[in-house]
Design a protein around this motif. Structure first.
Motif, PDB file in Angstrom:
ATOM      1  N   GLU A  91       0.793  -1.059   0.183  1.00 18.21           N
ATOM      2  CA  GLU A  91       0.304   0.602  -0.018  1.00 18.21           C
ATOM      3  C   GLU A  91       0.659   1.388  -0.084  1.00 18.21           C
ATOM      4  OE1 GLU A  91      -3.633   2.059   2.637  1.00 18.21           O
ATOM      5  OE2 GLU A  91      -2.744   0.031   3.285  1.00 18.21           O
ATOM      6  N   LEU A  92       0.556   1.776  -0.928  1.00 23.88           N
ATOM      7  CA  LEU A  92       1.828   2.971  -1.015  1.00 23.88           C
ATOM      8  C   LEU A  92       1.168   4.345   0.284  1.00 23.88           C
ATOM      9  CD1 LEU A  92       1.137   3.718  -5.171  1.00 23.88           C
ATOM     10  CD2 LEU A  92       3.696   3.464  -3.573  1.00 23.88           C
ATOM     11  N   PRO A  93       2.352   5.241   0.837  1.00 29.28           N
ATOM     12  CA  PRO A  93       1.758   6.326   1.526  1.00 29.28           C
ATOM     13  C   PRO A  93       1.236   7.092   0.892  1.00 29.28           C
ATOM     14  CG  PRO A  93       4.111   5.808   1.052  1.00 29.28           C
ATOM     15  CD  PRO A  93       3.611   4.832   0.072  1.00 29.28           C
ATOM     16  N   LEU A  94       0.515   7.324  -0.223  1.00 27.84           N
ATOM     17  CA  LEU A  94       0.686   9.263  -0.833  1.00 27.84           C
ATOM     18  C   LEU A  94       0.321   9.018  -1.947  1.00 27.84           C
ATOM     19  CD1 LEU A  94       3.577  10.868  -0.500  1.00 27.84           C
ATOM     20  CD2 LEU A  94       2.244  11.426   0.988  1.00 27.84           C
ATOM     21  N   PRO A  95      -0.573   9.315  -2.238  1.00 29.94           N
ATOM     22  CA  PRO A  95      -1.724   9.464  -3.750  1.00 29.94           C
ATOM     23  C   PRO A  95      -0.716   9.517  -4.887  1.00 29.94           C
ATOM     24  CG  PRO A  95      -2.063  11.138  -2.655  1.00 29.94           C
ATOM     25  CD  PRO A  95      -1.265  10.467  -1.423  1.00 29.94           C
TER      26      PRO A  95
END
Length: 348
Positions: A91-95
């Motif tokens: 899961e990426l920490p930022l868009p």
């Protein structure tokens, strides 16, 4: 594996080539039809552990191991080369504000066509202020992913070749995300162990087993290279013997457990350079030579250089290692010219 003495024709050529390389420690090793010839030398006193038995930092040559792992996982059906990177990352920490970022595939990362820069901008800034500091060591995976989320690709993925350590580093967490296993364990279980590379590691060994690198002056020692989250792009260390085994696997894939991925990484995929003469496979540079192409890759850390190349038509592979980096070392040009010459000669 022990080095040969000068006397054979090939041994004499390797000895001459070693003297032309300006480095404290030099190893040149050739395999031709499975017969090995190894020559060592250098400007420094011979280390306690013989040069041919030390592990050397491979730098960007590590990428060939990572992409072979990618090809193996693809052949095993665990993933596809054309999977999107974002679908294989934790899961990426930022868009992701840049549309091109969502179009990057694992194939784009492997072939340097993702559009990502060579290294992240924040690493460039640190290198300018502290040119001899290792900025990679403190660069963890979370920071790598946050930087990816913020970075705008320079062009639409798949349209242009642009060498990228950044892109190859992202293959590490992507492969882990696809399998649920850490990159070191994946590489060991899927590549190193099946190929019998027992003297190849992803970090420093015990005292006295690793070659000591040097700055471009050939005198000042350089500490071991910790690549942090860039482990997939530059952390492999190996002995000359293991590197010959690695090349022999590429020259004779059918004799290994990784026959299909070893063949896959040798298939030409794209052209670049002047008049589009130079070809790239999934991981190797490919240049025209006598009787067929030669494939090669180079690598460097802060104090070491490495070259691997092979010519399938003559069943020849060459390993070159030095504990100094930089153009004045002359290792890369010497190794390439030697391999090119051997490619044009009959191999008995």
């Amino acid at each position: 594996m022990t080095p040969v003495s000068a006397g054979s024709a090939l041994g004499d050529r390797l000895a001459d080539a070693v003297t032309g390389i300006d480095a404290p420690d030099v190893v040149l090793a050739v395999t031709r039809n499975g017969r090995r010839t190894v020559m060592t030398g250098g400007s420094a006193l011979a280390p306690p552990t013989p040069r041919h038995a030390l592990r050397y930092e491979l730098g960007s040559l590590s990428k060939t191991f990572t992409v072979l792992l990618l090809a193996e996982l693809a052949r095993d059906g665990v993933l596809s080369l054309d999977d999107r990177l974002v679908d294989r990352l934790p899961e990426l920490p930022l868009p992701l504000p840049h549309p091109h970022s969502r179009r990057i595939t694992l194939r784009h990362l492997a072939t340097h066509t993702s559009g990502l820069p060579r290294i992240p901008a924040d690493l460039i800034a640190g290198a300018l202020v502290h040119p001899y500091a290792n900025g990679y060591a403190q660069y963890d995976t979370g920071r790598l992913l946050r930087t990816f989320a913020r970075t705008r690709p320079r062009h639409r993925p798949g349209t242009r070749w642009r060498y990228s350590n950044f892109g190859l580093a992202l293959l590490g967490p992507a492969l882990s995300g696809a399998t649920g296993a850490g990159y070191p364990a994946l590489l060991t279980d899927r590549v190193l162990r099946p190929l019998g590379l027992t003297d190849t590691t992803l970090g420093p060994g015990t005292t006295g087993t690793d070659a000591i690198g040097h700055r471009t002056n050939g005198v000042t020692p350089v500490g071991s290279a910790d690549m942090g989250a860039f482990v997939a792009a530059g952390s492999v260390r190996a002995t000359p013997g293991d590197l010959l085994t690695y090349l022999e696997a590429h020259l004779s894939p059918d004799g290994t457990p990784l026959a299909r991925p070893l063949r896959d990484v040798q298939v030409p995929l794209l052209r670049r350079g002047r008049r589009k003469r130079n070809t790239h496979t999934l991981t190797w540079y490919q240049h025209p030579a006598a009787r067929g192409p030669l494939l090669f890759h180079v690598g460097a850390t802060f104090g070491q250089q490495a070259f691997l190349g092979f010519h399938p038509a003559s069943h020849t592979g060459l390993v070159a290692l030095a504990t100094r980096r930089g153009r004045t070392c002359r290792m890369i040009s010497t190794a390439y010219e030697l391999l090119y010459a051997l490619a044009g000669e009959p191999s008995a």
